[in-house]
Enzyme design. Structure first.
Site, PDB file in Angstrom:
ATOM      1  N   PRO A 170       0.679  -1.370   0.057  1.00 27.50           N
ATOM      2  CA  PRO A 170       0.086   0.067   0.068  1.00 27.50           C
ATOM      3  C   PRO A 170       0.825   1.231   0.030  1.00 27.50           C
ATOM      4  O   PRO A 170       0.549   2.043   0.859  1.00 27.50           O
ATOM      5  CB  PRO A 170      -0.703   0.013   1.307  1.00 27.50           C
ATOM      6  CG  PRO A 170      -0.133  -0.812   2.319  1.00 27.50           C
ATOM      7  CD  PRO A 170       0.900  -2.006   1.323  1.00 27.50           C
ATOM      8  N   CYS A 171       1.441   1.505  -1.222  1.00 27.84           N
ATOM      9  CA  CYS A 171       2.340   2.797  -1.322  1.00 27.84           C
ATOM     10  C   CYS A 171       1.091   3.978  -1.307  1.00 27.84           C
ATOM     11  O   CYS A 171       1.726   5.136  -1.142  1.00 27.84           O
ATOM     12  CB  CYS A 171       3.122   2.806  -2.429  1.00 27.84           C
ATOM     13  SG  CYS A 171       2.478   2.756  -4.035  1.00 27.84           S
TER      14      CYS A 171
END
Length: 200
Positions: A170-171
């Site tokens: 989850p950047c």
């Protein structure tokens, strides 16, 4: 004339089904003979059609349409292996987990990952992305510090920008220190949608 069209349509449908069955059989055979290095498929989501690719080790790549799927596949052929085949079965689990995520039934992913596309500090940054909780955000400075180089804020941003497995890693949860959204591989609007989904 209409009857002829109906018959032609039925034949075309039969041919499409036959080709799909043949393709599935070839993909299964390639996998069983160890000559399928990268399997891929596409999957429709609320943030657009995603390209999913995996090796036997795990998920290798998730790509947005704006990255140009054909170009992504060509790059995988050049950097990993030219033995690539559309073989959706290997990616069924990821597709299911994505559906669960987008419907709010899942807050994290359990699929195995193949992180060979990231090296060094970038890989270190990626390894800390899953530590950012669902519905939470972290700053680039915070993620750089977590990766062991507090001054490498720009490098942390670069690692997020080149994340080969967005959404799963989850950047999108990494934001500027003031909380504002910056560039994202899927576009800022996709990043906003993901954060809004998780905040709901």
């Amino acid at each position: 004339m209409t009857a002829d069209k109906d018959i032609a349509g039925m034949l075309a449908g039969d041919e499409t089904e036959a080709l799909a069955r043949l393709h599935a059989r070839l993909a299964e055979q390639a996998a069983s003979e160890g000559v399928l290095d990268i399997a891929y498929r596409t999957h429709d989501t609320p943030v657009g059609r995603l390209l999913l690719a995996a090796t036997e080790a795990g998920v290798l790549r998730v790509a947005y349409e704006r990255e140009e799927h054909e170009r992504v596949l060509a790059n995988l052929a050049d950097t990993v292996s030219p033995r690539i085949l559309r073989a959706p079965g290997r990616l069924d689990r990821l597709a299911t987990e994505l559906d669960e995520y987008f419907t709010g039934k899942r807050t994290g992913f359990d699929v195995p990952l193949d992180l060979r596309l990231s090296k060094g500090f970038r890989r270190e940054v990626l390894s800390h992305l899953a530590d950012i909780g669902y519905g939470e955000t972290a700053s680039y400075a915070g993620i750089a510090a977590a990766a062991g180089s507090p001054r490498a804020v720009r490098a942390a941003g670069s690692a997020c920008a080149t994340n080969p497995i967005p959404v799963v890693l989850p950047c999108h949860r990494v934001v500027r220190s003031d909380g504002s959204l910056s560039g994202y591989v899927g576009g800022v609007e996709a990043k906003r949608k993901l954060l809004e989904l998780e905040a709901a």
